[in-house]
Scaffold this motif. Structure first.
Motif, PDB file in Angstrom:
ATOM      1  N   ARG A  35     -32.711 137.527  36.084  1.00  0.00           N
ATOM      2  CA  ARG A  35     -32.345 136.215  36.595  1.00  0.00           C
ATOM      3  C   ARG A  35     -32.740 136.203  38.063  1.00  0.00           C
ATOM      4  NH1 ARG A  35     -26.588 133.816  38.534  1.00  0.00           N
ATOM      5  NH2 ARG A  35     -27.401 131.759  39.038  1.00  0.00           N
ATOM      6  N   GLU A  38     -29.896 135.544  44.489  1.00  0.00           N
ATOM      7  CA  GLU A  38     -28.983 134.552  45.055  1.00  0.00           C
ATOM      8  C   GLU A  38     -29.732 133.396  45.717  1.00  0.00           C
ATOM      9  OE1 GLU A  38     -26.699 138.474  45.104  1.00  0.00           O
ATOM     10  OE2 GLU A  38     -28.765 137.815  45.304  1.00  0.00           O
ATOM     11  N   GLY A  52     -30.318 137.195  48.770  1.00  0.00           N
ATOM     12  CA  GLY A  52     -31.229 137.057  47.644  1.00  0.00           C
ATOM     13  C   GLY A  52     -32.559 137.752  47.908  1.00  0.00           C
ATOM     14  N   THR A  82     -38.139 135.779  43.723  1.00  0.00           N
ATOM     15  CA  THR A  82     -37.481 136.985  43.221  1.00  0.00           C
ATOM     16  C   THR A  82     -38.507 138.020  42.748  1.00  0.00           C
ATOM     17  OG1 THR A  82     -35.486 135.753  42.607  1.00  0.00           O
ATOM     18  CG2 THR A  82     -35.839 137.868  41.489  1.00  0.00           C
ATOM     19  N   SER A 124     -29.710 131.764  34.907  1.00  0.00           N
ATOM     20  CA  SER A 124     -28.482 132.197  34.229  1.00  0.00           C
ATOM     21  C   SER A 124     -28.298 131.502  32.888  1.00  0.00           C
ATOM     22  CB  SER A 124     -27.258 131.939  35.114  1.00  0.00           C
ATOM     23  OG  SER A 124     -27.095 130.542  35.352  1.00  0.00           O
ATOM     24  N   TYR A 149     -25.859 137.952  39.411  1.00  0.00           N
ATOM     25  CA  TYR A 149     -27.300 138.062  39.647  1.00  0.00           C
ATOM     26  C   TYR A 149     -27.842 139.446  39.283  1.00  0.00           C
ATOM     27  CZ  TYR A 149     -26.615 133.794  42.327  1.00  0.00           C
ATOM     28  OH  TYR A 149     -26.302 132.512  42.709  1.00  0.00           O
TER      29      TYR A 149
END
Length: 170
Positions: A35, A38, A52, A82, A124, A149
């Protein structure tokens, strides 16, 4: 710090083994699902928070020795950021996928990545259901908690369609 080092070592050994097995048997396809890290706020397309970006960096460190053949992300900034460093480490571009169409996307991604190792960054409310499609069974009954997370899902699928799940936390 000791825990982090132990976790990194364990993941390295695990992925080294999975990679060696996959290279010996090109019928095995490996998907790593995460996922996004943040997010800064609840707007439509937010960036990551400083925490994050730290999580994304930690993920890249953990996965730095894994040769990914493809990296997929939804079209959102937070999912792309990410996995950006991991894509860069592997010299691949971040490809888009539609997380709200898990059945169609799993079929497409499986077909185009047979025998490969693939990273997928989602949300999520989509990652657990994408995993269920890859597993061809309902393992996850609900979405991940909005404040969670740290899920790292490793799903291997052999040439006969048999799937296995390793659910880790980072």
């Amino acid at each position: 710090m000791k825990f982090k080092s132990l976790l990194v070592l364990t993941l390295f050994l695990l992925f080294s083994t999975l990679t060696a097995v996959a290279q010996q048997n090109s019928d095995i396809t490996t998907f790593v699902l995460v996922r996004h890290a943040e997010k800064i706020d609840d707007s439509t397309d937010p960036d990551l928070t400083p925490q994050g970006y730290q999580r994304a960096e930690r993920l890249a460190e953990m996965l730095q020795n894994i040769p990914f053949d493809a990296v997929y992300s939804s079209e959102r900034i937070r999912t792309r950021e990410t996995v950006r460093k991991i894509a860069d480490q592997n010299g691949v571009e971040i490809l888009s996928y539609e997380p709200h169409e898990p059945a169609e996307e799993v079929e497409r991604l499986l077909h185009s990545n047979l025998g490969k190792t693939v990273l997928v960054s989602g949300h999520s409310n989509t990652t657990p259901f994408f995993a269920n499609e890859l597993l061809d069974r309902e393992h996850f009954e609900d979405k991940f908690d909005e404040s969670d997370y740290g899920n790292l899902l490793i799903i291997t699928i052999d040439g006969d369609g048999e799937s296995k799940l390793l659910h880790l936390r980072y």
